[in-house]
Design an enzyme around this catalytic site. Structure first.
Site, PDB file in Angstrom:
ATOM      1  N   CYS A   1      -4.034   0.621  -2.602  1.00 38.17           N
ATOM      2  CA  CYS A   1      -3.914  -0.597  -1.801  1.00 38.17           C
ATOM      3  C   CYS A   1      -2.823  -1.509  -2.363  1.00 38.17           C
ATOM      4  O   CYS A   1      -2.470  -1.437  -3.543  1.00 38.17           O
ATOM      5  CB  CYS A   1      -5.225  -1.374  -1.811  1.00 38.17           C
ATOM      6  SG  CYS A   1      -6.561  -0.598  -0.910  1.00 38.17           S
TER       7      CYS A   1
ATOM      8  N   CYS B   1     -10.518  -2.831  -4.970  1.00 36.25           N
ATOM      9  CA  CYS B   1      -9.573  -3.868  -5.415  1.00 36.25           C
ATOM     10  C   CYS B   1     -10.317  -5.075  -5.984  1.00 36.25           C
ATOM     11  O   CYS B   1      -9.868  -5.688  -6.952  1.00 36.25           O
ATOM     12  CB  CYS B   1      -8.660  -4.288  -4.272  1.00 36.25           C
ATOM     13  SG  CYS B   1      -7.451  -3.013  -3.846  1.00 36.25           S
TER      14      CYS B   1
ATOM     15  N   GLU C   1      -3.005  -4.637  -3.055  1.00 31.65           N
ATOM     16  CA  GLU C   1      -3.524  -5.508  -4.112  1.00 31.65           C
ATOM     17  C   GLU C   1      -3.480  -4.804  -5.467  1.00 31.65           C
ATOM     18  O   GLU C   1      -3.055  -5.364  -6.471  1.00 31.65           O
ATOM     19  CB  GLU C   1      -4.969  -5.914  -3.799  1.00 31.65           C
ATOM     20  CG  GLU C   1      -5.129  -6.749  -2.536  1.00 31.65           C
ATOM     21  CD  GLU C   1      -5.393  -5.906  -1.304  1.00 31.65           C
ATOM     22  OE1 GLU C   1      -4.798  -4.806  -1.169  1.00 31.65           O
ATOM     23  OE2 GLU C   1      -6.201  -6.345  -0.459  1.00 31.65           O
TER      24      GLU C   1
ATOM     25  N   ASN D   1       0.842  -1.196   0.000  1.00 33.28           N
ATOM     26  CA  ASN D   1       0.000   0.000   0.000  1.00 33.28           C
ATOM     27  C   ASN D   1       0.876   1.244   0.000  1.00 33.28           C
ATOM     28  O   ASN D   1       1.968   1.277   0.587  1.00 33.28           O
ATOM     29  CB  ASN D   1      -1.021   0.000   1.146  1.00 33.28           C
ATOM     30  CG  ASN D   1      -0.435  -0.152   2.528  1.00 33.28           C
ATOM     31  OD1 ASN D   1       0.619  -0.750   2.699  1.00 33.28           O
ATOM     32  ND2 ASN D   1      -1.114   0.369   3.524  1.00 33.28           N
ATOM     33  N   ILE D   2       0.378   2.256  -0.702  1.00 31.51           N
ATOM     34  CA  ILE D   2       1.101   3.523  -0.854  1.00 31.51           C
ATOM     35  C   ILE D   2       0.117   4.636  -0.525  1.00 31.51           C
ATOM     36  O   ILE D   2      -0.820   4.893  -1.295  1.00 31.51           O
ATOM     37  CB  ILE D   2       1.640   3.676  -2.295  1.00 31.51           C
ATOM     38  CG1 ILE D   2       2.533   2.480  -2.664  1.00 31.51           C
ATOM     39  CG2 ILE D   2       2.406   4.998  -2.441  1.00 31.51           C
ATOM     40  CD1 ILE D   2       2.826   2.350  -4.150  1.00 31.51           C
ATOM     41  N   GLU D   3       0.308   5.252   0.640  1.00 35.88           N
ATOM     42  CA  GLU D   3      -0.647   6.269   1.089  1.00 35.88           C
ATOM     43  C   GLU D   3      -0.254   7.656   0.600  1.00 35.88           C
ATOM     44  O   GLU D   3       0.808   7.842  -0.018  1.00 35.88           O
ATOM     45  CB  GLU D   3      -0.753   6.216   2.624  1.00 35.88           C
ATOM     46  CG  GLU D   3      -1.324   4.877   3.078  1.00 35.88           C
ATOM     47  CD  GLU D   3      -1.637   4.800   4.555  1.00 35.88           C
ATOM     48  OE1 GLU D   3      -1.168   5.655   5.332  1.00 35.88           O
ATOM     49  OE2 GLU D   3      -2.375   3.857   4.929  1.00 35.88           O
TER      50      GLU D   3
ATOM     51  N   CYS E   1     -10.406  -4.607  -0.346  1.00 35.37           N
ATOM     52  CA  CYS E   1     -11.493  -3.623  -0.329  1.00 35.37           C
ATOM     53  C   CYS E   1     -12.319  -3.746  -1.615  1.00 35.37           C
ATOM     54  O   CYS E   1     -11.934  -4.441  -2.574  1.00 35.37           O
ATOM     55  CB  CYS E   1     -10.922  -2.210  -0.190  1.00 35.37           C
ATOM     56  SG  CYS E   1     -10.271  -1.528  -1.727  1.00 35.37           S
TER      57      CYS E   1
END
Ligand code: THU
Length: 139
Positions: free
Chosen positions: A55, A95, A57, A44-46, A92
């Site tokens: 996310c 995804c 995935e 994940n990359i916020e 989620c």
């Protein structure tokens, strides 16, 4: 194809090491198995603006798709808080829809793991019943 769940989970755990999650501190890793037997990792990359967050995935799917991959067999996902313990994490809704674009709901398998030997497998059909996909736009 026979799915080596343990290898895929191990790859997801390695992928999690690169998670960029300074806002939630919830670090997620994913490993995506292609029909050709290759494994693509994702984390994940916020983002400070929150909504652009990607996310694990989807990172795995987009990395694989950008490399030209189009056929997928299974995906393993692991996630837990930076100082927490592994828990079962399910993809989620967004995804799940991305999976629907590239994968057969009848066969694509999501492995959610709280450890190498502690995992559950679910078909995409079960995660996204009556999903809308490319077949709906063909013909
Ligand atoms: N996250 C994932 O990467 N995958 C999931 O399946 C659930 C949530 C990420 C998004 C966000 O960076 C953090 O976990 C908390 O929601």
């Amino acid at each position: 194809m026979n799915i080596d769940c343990k290898t895929l989970i191990r790859e997801a755990i390695i992928a999690r090491e690169n998670a960029y999650a300074p806002y939630s501190d919830f670090l997620v890793g994913a490993a995506l198995l292609t029909a050709g037997g290759k494994i693509y990792r994702g984390c994940n990359i916020e983002n400070a603006a929150y909504t652009p967050t990607n996310c694990a995935e989807r990172t795995a799917f987009f990395t694989a798709a950008a490399a030209g991959e189009r056929e997928f067999i299974a995906l393993a996902v692991v996630g837990w808080k930076r100082n927490g313990v592994p828990e079962f994490v399910f993809p989620c809704g967004v995804c799940r829809q991305v999976m629907m674009e590239f994968c057969s709901p009848e066969t694509f398998t999501v492995i959610t793991a709280a450890g190498e030997d502690k995992y559950k497998t679910t078909l995409l059909r079960e995660l996204l019943p009556s999903g809308f996909g490319p077949a709906n736009l063909s013909g």
